[in-house]
Scaffold this active site. Structure first.
Site, PDB file in Angstrom:
ATOM      1  N   GLU A 192     -15.781 118.943  35.070  1.00  0.00           N
ATOM      2  CA  GLU A 192     -14.547 118.387  35.634  1.00  0.00           C
ATOM      3  C   GLU A 192     -13.855 119.290  36.646  1.00  0.00           C
ATOM      4  OE1 GLU A 192     -12.025 117.223  32.385  1.00  0.00           O
ATOM      5  OE2 GLU A 192     -13.396 115.678  31.728  1.00  0.00           O
ATOM      6  N   GLU A 212     -18.378 112.255  28.676  1.00  0.00           N
ATOM      7  CA  GLU A 212     -17.335 112.416  27.664  1.00  0.00           C
ATOM      8  C   GLU A 212     -16.574 111.107  27.585  1.00  0.00           C
ATOM      9  OE1 GLU A 212     -14.387 115.562  27.981  1.00  0.00           O
ATOM     10  OE2 GLU A 212     -15.915 117.047  28.482  1.00  0.00           O
TER      11      GLU A 212
END
Ligand code: PNW
Length: 488
Positions: free
Chosen positions: A174, A384
């Site tokens: 991320e 995720e």
């Protein structure tokens, strides 16, 4: 019955990879053990004016550094076939570079061997935010191009050591999140001369170069696992059908997912609206750099938790762009979880997690959008997804804690949404539930609970929550591959 879905002929195809996920600083603990060097997060959690809730730290964490054998045994016993975790850079290189810490490498040797012994395939992330402190102090970490060489040297050691034992590699977790907040965690490290609001774009520039170099290195070493990075962000729904809201939505994609996805999946370059801005900072890739970056992912990995409405700022996009002191400049888009009729987009998560709503109805559209916008031959992995159960942190009895209907609903609906997407031709190849266990939720400390297992932070006893079984039941009912519990 949470496992009854809409169409029983839907299937997760053979080879669909699924499992549970974690990250080093959030679970390992053992912050001083076996030669680990400090990361920026150690400083952040220990500063005198600590910003973490309850002054929580990762010093002891979930004690996973000492309990990984049990943790792997616990997921193998339920038939979970993949475990996604990150390696701590400052364990392997206590100074970020220079001497390698052999004890750390031996630790991860055993973690990986234990996975393989239990039939659990390791999925490894090289960088999940725990930057070696030394690199932040020396040259500002991701703000400097110097980090590219140091990251690649780290990747070389890890790739060389664990090579073909890893089925899927992720270079970065991320970058939108850790660059947005740069220097992450924000407001601690005084940084260089770059204006604070622009630091994230320098971070992103060096992330792309470091990722691309690491990918090329991995290929040159002949790794047989896939290599990608974990992108993130929610689905963006225009609040109204106005042209200005449509423009704002496109700007939001460009300033978030497209920031990293366009260069890697499309053409080595930034998306239009972001490029307009970052080129004014001198952040432009050379032709050689574009060629280096383009095509450096074997699949599209997306941490796709939620969805939100997006709209033009008050006064419109054009007025915002003309006024660099507008708080929404340079993105010039705004976001909300409430539609014009006053309806929330979906049930809200824990109050500490305001970005997360249960908005799984949009997941099929989201996955299709990714496939159409950033095609990847290797398909899409939801790397995720997870849920912070409201008020779970206030529960006191174990019976209450282990019954988590909100998370059961989230996983039930999300798995159904992936099946819908697959049935409609979207190439979803895997998913990884966040998280294997309750853990340090960064600045929010141990309050928000994302785990499919509860951890007693005094005894470190682990317990399965009901939602873990909901998640696994989806594969028992709908996967072509059988779910095989393994006991060693
Ligand atoms: C991810 N958002 O972070 C991280 O990879 C994990 O380390 C973290 O524990 C988990 O999600 C839960 O928060 C995110 O604002 C942070 O959309 C922010 C967002 C999404 C994911």
């Amino acid at each position: 019955n949470p496992t009854v879905l809409k169409n029983e002929s839907w299937k997760f195809p053979s080879g669909f990879f699924w499992g549970v996920a974690s990250a080093a600083y959030q679970i390992e603990g053992a912050a001083q053990a076996e030669g680990r060097g400090p990361s920026v997060w150690d400083v952040f959690t220990h500063r005198s004016t600590s910003i973490t809730v309850n002054n929580d730290t990762g010093d002891v964490g979930c004690n996973e550094y000492y309990m990984y054998k049990q943790d792997i045994a616990r997921i193998a016993a339920l038939g979970v076939p993949y475990y996604s975790f990150s390696i701590s850079w400052s364990r392997v290189f206590p100074y970020g570079k220079g001497p390698v810490n052999e004890l750390a490498l031996q630790h991860y040797d055993d973690l990986i061997e234990t996975c393989l012994q239990y039939g659990v395939k390791p999925v490894v992330t090289l960088f999940h935010w725990d930057l070696p402190l030394f690199l932040q102090n020396e040259y500002g970490g991701w703000l400097s191009e110097e980090i590219v060489g140091d990251f690649v040297a780290y990747a070389k050691v890890v790739f060389g050591r664990y090579g073909n034992k890893v089925s899927h590699w992720f270079t970065m977790n991320e970058p939108i999140v850790f660059c947005d907040e740069y220097p992450y965690p924000k407001n601690y490290f005084s940084a260089v001369t770059i204006a604070e609001a622009d630091q994230k774009y320098f971070c992103g520039h060096h992330v792309l170069l470091a990722h691309a170099e690491a990918y090329r290195l991995g290929k040159s070493l002949g790794l047989n696992g896939t290599i990608a990075f974990k992108n993130n962000g929610g689905y963006k729904i225009p609040l109204t059908n106005s042209t200005d809201d449509a423009l704002a939505v496109q700007r939001a994609w460009d300033f978030n997912e497209g920031w990293f996805a366009n260069p890697v999946y499309l053409n080595g370059d930034y998306p239009k609206y972001l490029k307009d801005y970052v080129s004014t900072l001198g952040l432009e890739f050379t032709a050689d750099q574009k060629a280096l970056i383009n095509g450096t992912a074997d699949l599209f990995a997306h941490d796709a938790y939620t969805s939100s409405f997006y709209m033009a700022p008050d006064g419109g996009v054009a007025a915002c762009l003309a006024n660099s002191s507008n708080s929404l400049y340079p993105g010039c888009f705004n976001t909300t979880n409430v539609n014009p009729d006053g309806w929330n987009i979906g049930p809200a998560a824990d109050i500490y997690t305001p970005w997360l709503n249960q908005a799984t109805d949009w997941v099929p559209l989201f996955l299709r959008y990714i496939q159409d916008t950033w095609p990847s031959a290797g398909g899409i992995a939801v790397s995720e997804f997870g849920w912070a159960e409201p008020f779970e942190h206030l529960k006191t009895t174990k019976v209450d804690i282990l019954y988590d209907p909100g998370r059961m609903m989230y996983y039930k609906n999300y798995m159904e949404a992936i099946l819908i997407a697959i049935s409609e031709g979207v190439n979803v190849v895997g998913c990884l539930a966040w998280a294997i266990m309750d853990n340090l939720e960064w600045a929010d400390g141990y309050l928000p609970k994302f785990g499919v297992q509860y951890v007693n932070l005094t005894t470190f006893e682990r317990s399965y929550k009901a939602s873990f079984f909901t998640y696994i039941d989806a594969f028992k009912v709908y996967a072509e591959d059988p779910v095989v519990p393994v006991y060693v």
